[in-house]
Design a protein around this motif. Structure first.
Motif, PDB file in Angstrom:
ATOM      1  N   LYS A 190       0.837  -1.210   0.000  1.00 28.97           N
ATOM      2  CA  LYS A 190       0.000   0.000   0.000  1.00 28.97           C
ATOM      3  C   LYS A 190       0.865   1.250   0.000  1.00 28.97           C
ATOM      4  N   VAL A 191       1.964   1.207   0.746  1.00 30.38           N
ATOM      5  CA  VAL A 191       2.870   2.355   0.826  1.00 30.38           C
ATOM      6  C   VAL A 191       3.579   2.563  -0.514  1.00 30.38           C
ATOM      7  N   TYR A 192       3.829   1.474  -1.227  1.00 26.71           N
ATOM      8  CA  TYR A 192       4.399   1.562  -2.575  1.00 26.71           C
ATOM      9  C   TYR A 192       3.437   2.287  -3.512  1.00 26.71           C
ATOM     10  N   ASP A 193       2.163   1.937  -3.470  1.00 26.87           N
ATOM     11  CA  ASP A 193       1.157   2.626  -4.291  1.00 26.87           C
ATOM     12  C   ASP A 193       1.179   4.133  -4.045  1.00 26.87           C
ATOM     13  N   ILE A 194       1.359   4.520  -2.776  1.00 27.63           N
ATOM     14  CA  ILE A 194       1.345   5.946  -2.426  1.00 27.63           C
ATOM     15  C   ILE A 194       2.477   6.690  -3.128  1.00 27.63           C
ATOM     16  N   TRP A 195       3.672   6.115  -3.127  1.00 25.24           N
ATOM     17  CA  TRP A 195       4.801   6.770  -3.803  1.00 25.24           C
ATOM     18  C   TRP A 195       4.462   7.020  -5.267  1.00 25.24           C
ATOM     19  N   SER A 196       3.905   6.011  -5.923  1.00 29.58           N
ATOM     20  CA  SER A 196       3.565   6.156  -7.341  1.00 29.58           C
ATOM     21  C   SER A 196       2.544   7.264  -7.542  1.00 29.58           C
ATOM     22  N   LEU A 197       1.632   7.453  -6.588  1.00 30.62           N
ATOM     23  CA  LEU A 197       0.681   8.562  -6.652  1.00 30.62           C
ATOM     24  C   LEU A 197       1.418   9.894  -6.680  1.00 30.62           C
ATOM     25  N   GLY A 198       2.475  10.013  -5.878  1.00 27.81           N
ATOM     26  CA  GLY A 198       3.250  11.250  -5.851  1.00 27.81           C
ATOM     27  C   GLY A 198       3.921  11.543  -7.175  1.00 27.81           C
ATOM     28  N   VAL A 199       4.453  10.504  -7.823  1.00 27.51           N
ATOM     29  CA  VAL A 199       5.081  10.675  -9.129  1.00 27.51           C
ATOM     30  C   VAL A 199       4.037  11.133 -10.145  1.00 27.51           C
ATOM     31  N   ILE A 200       2.865  10.532 -10.097  1.00 24.55           N
ATOM     32  CA  ILE A 200       1.791  10.897 -11.038  1.00 24.55           C
ATOM     33  C   ILE A 200       1.356  12.344 -10.832  1.00 24.55           C
ATOM     34  N   LEU A 201       1.197  12.772  -9.584  1.00 23.67           N
ATOM     35  CA  LEU A 201       0.790  14.155  -9.327  1.00 23.67           C
ATOM     36  C   LEU A 201       1.855  15.123  -9.822  1.00 23.67           C
ATOM     37  N   TYR A 202       3.128  14.797  -9.615  1.00 28.58           N
ATOM     38  CA  TYR A 202       4.209  15.653 -10.119  1.00 28.58           C
ATOM     39  C   TYR A 202       4.107  15.798 -11.639  1.00 28.58           C
ATOM     40  N   ILE A 203       3.892  14.679 -12.333  1.00 29.57           N
ATOM     41  CA  ILE A 203       3.779  14.726 -13.795  1.00 29.57           C
ATOM     42  C   ILE A 203       2.586  15.574 -14.210  1.00 29.57           C
ATOM     43  N   MET A 204       1.477  15.455 -13.500  1.00 29.25           N
ATOM     44  CA  MET A 204       0.285  16.230 -13.823  1.00 29.25           C
ATOM     45  C   MET A 204       0.573  17.721 -13.836  1.00 29.25           C
ATOM     46  N   VAL A 205       1.240  18.220 -12.782  1.00 27.82           N
ATOM     47  CA  VAL A 205       1.389  19.667 -12.626  1.00 27.82           C
ATOM     48  C   VAL A 205       2.683  20.214 -13.214  1.00 27.82           C
ATOM     49  N   CYS A 206       3.677  19.346 -13.469  1.00 25.37           N
ATOM     50  CA  CYS A 206       4.961  19.814 -14.001  1.00 25.37           C
ATOM     51  C   CYS A 206       5.162  19.460 -15.469  1.00 25.37           C
ATOM     52  N   GLY A 207       4.462  18.428 -15.961  1.00 24.71           N
ATOM     53  CA  GLY A 207       4.632  18.020 -17.348  1.00 24.71           C
ATOM     54  C   GLY A 207       5.924  17.290 -17.611  1.00 24.71           C
TER      55      GLY A 207
END
Length: 369
Positions: free
Chosen positions: A195-212
């Motif tokens: 579950k904690v692994y999934d959370i890290w991937s969420l952070g990477v996805i959010l970064y990509i969303m707002v930074c491109g």
């Protein structure tokens, strides 16, 4: 019979090819019963490896039949033919995937990113509450419906978490997913909390969303891992991101698994909750209700020219930026005081450490690692 004939007998008119691998392919099809287009994943057991057939495919089928959430791709039907082909009929992401969307249109404005990220986080909370982990969260696996809403897909690496006698979740040892989205504990080969692994991937996805662009350069795993473990995150100076947004990403991309945010903490963060946004820029309220003064956040870029991304996901023609609305410091401090008077809990928890912030920006790999 070929695939088209088999699908025709089940009431589907086969369309174009959407993707193909060594033992599986995805086709579009029109459902005569549902009266709209669907996606059909076709798996050939004769070509698939043994570990996939014995472990991953049974898990995927079991989990797909359990899931029912508005931000998760719906599964309409699963059937198998006598010659060993498995057909999984699913909801079609008519607007493609999030990665292609960002490549075409550039980084999302924060309001759009907030909406999509909330949809994704709600889907992950739904899964985690069922003790189901995805383990392959990435932009390619986030499909968009006709209204550009997020639809989480591809549960090929998902599993149901087991618990020990004390009720604690068992650790996983299998490396799943793509290196660019993988947490440092997974890259190190340490038994990890899925579950904690999934959370890290969420952070990477959010970064990509707002930074491109990507937060870390996975062309050199050893260097990427060192940067991750030092809790360094670079935010492009060209993006006018709010402090709340950067704070959320910074807390999710936390190398210490005991300090990384849980899914409930993500959903209650001030950036995700519009009503409490704007307070963070004036003060950070800790869990005990104490507040620190105005400070420079640890991710503030140094003065000088911006460090350019190694690989941009966005088009060369820059998208117009939306600056956050300005708010008088006195009004913010008054609102903080009001929250303290009512003893409201902190939206984000404690203050992040003042780490130097930098990093790279690669292109995500096309295949699983």
């Amino acid at each position: 019979m070929d695939d088209a004939a088999i699908l025709k007998r089940r009431g589907y008119i086969m369309g174009i090819n959407l993707g193909e691998g060594s033992y599986a392919k995805v086709k579009s099809a029109y459902s005569e019963r549902l009266k709209f287009n669907v996606a059909v994943k076709i798996i050939d057991r004769k070509k698939a490896p043994a570990d996939f057939l014995e472990k991953f495919l049974p898990r995927e089928i079991e989990i797909l039949t359990m899931l029912n959430h508005r931000s998760i791709v719906k599964t309409y039907e699963i059937f198998e033919t006598s010659d060993g082909k498995v057909y999984i009929v699913m909801e079609l992401g008519v607007q493609g995937d999030l990665l292609e969307f960002i490549k075409t249109r550039g980084a999302l404005h924060e309001d759009d990113a907030r909406k999509k990220f909330h949809q994704l986080s709600s889907a992950i909370k739904y899964c985690h509450d069922l003790d189901i982990v995805h383990r392959d969260l990435k932009c390619e696996n986030l499909l968009l419906d006709k209204d550009f809403n997020i639809k989480l897909s591809d549960f090929g690496f998902s599993k149901r978490c087991l618990r020990d006698d004390s009720g604690r979740l068992a650790l996983s040892k299998t490396f799943c997913g793509s290196a660019a989205y993988a947490a440092p504990e997974v890259l190190q080969g340490i038994p990890y909390q899925p579950k904690v692994y999934d959370i890290w991937s969420l952070g990477v996805i959010l970064y990509i969303m707002v930074c491109g662009s990507m937060p870390y350069d996975d062309s050199n795993i050893k260097k990427m891992l060192r940067i991750q473990k030092e809790h360094r995150v670079n935010f492009p100076r060209s993006k006018s991101l709010t402090s709340e947004c950067k704070d959320l990403i910074y807390r999710i991309l936390q190398p210490d698994v005991n300090r990384r945010l849980h899914i409930d903490e993500i959903l209650s963060h001030c950036w995700v909750q519009p009503k409490v946004r704007g307070l963070f820029s004036a003060a950070i309220i800790d869990k005990e209700g104490e507040t620190s003064g105005v400070h420079e956040p640890p991710w503030a870029p140094e003065s000088g020219s911006d460090k350019k991304s190694v690989t941009k996901l966005e088009p060369q023609e820059a998208q117009p930026e939306v600056n956050p609305e300005s708010q008088a410091k006195e009004e913010i401090l008054q609102e903080v005081s009001r929250l303290l008077d009512t003893r409201s809990p902190a939206p984000t928890g404690g203050q992040p450490s003042r780490d130097t912030v930098e990093g790279g920006s690669p292109k995500p790999p096309d295949t699983h690692t």
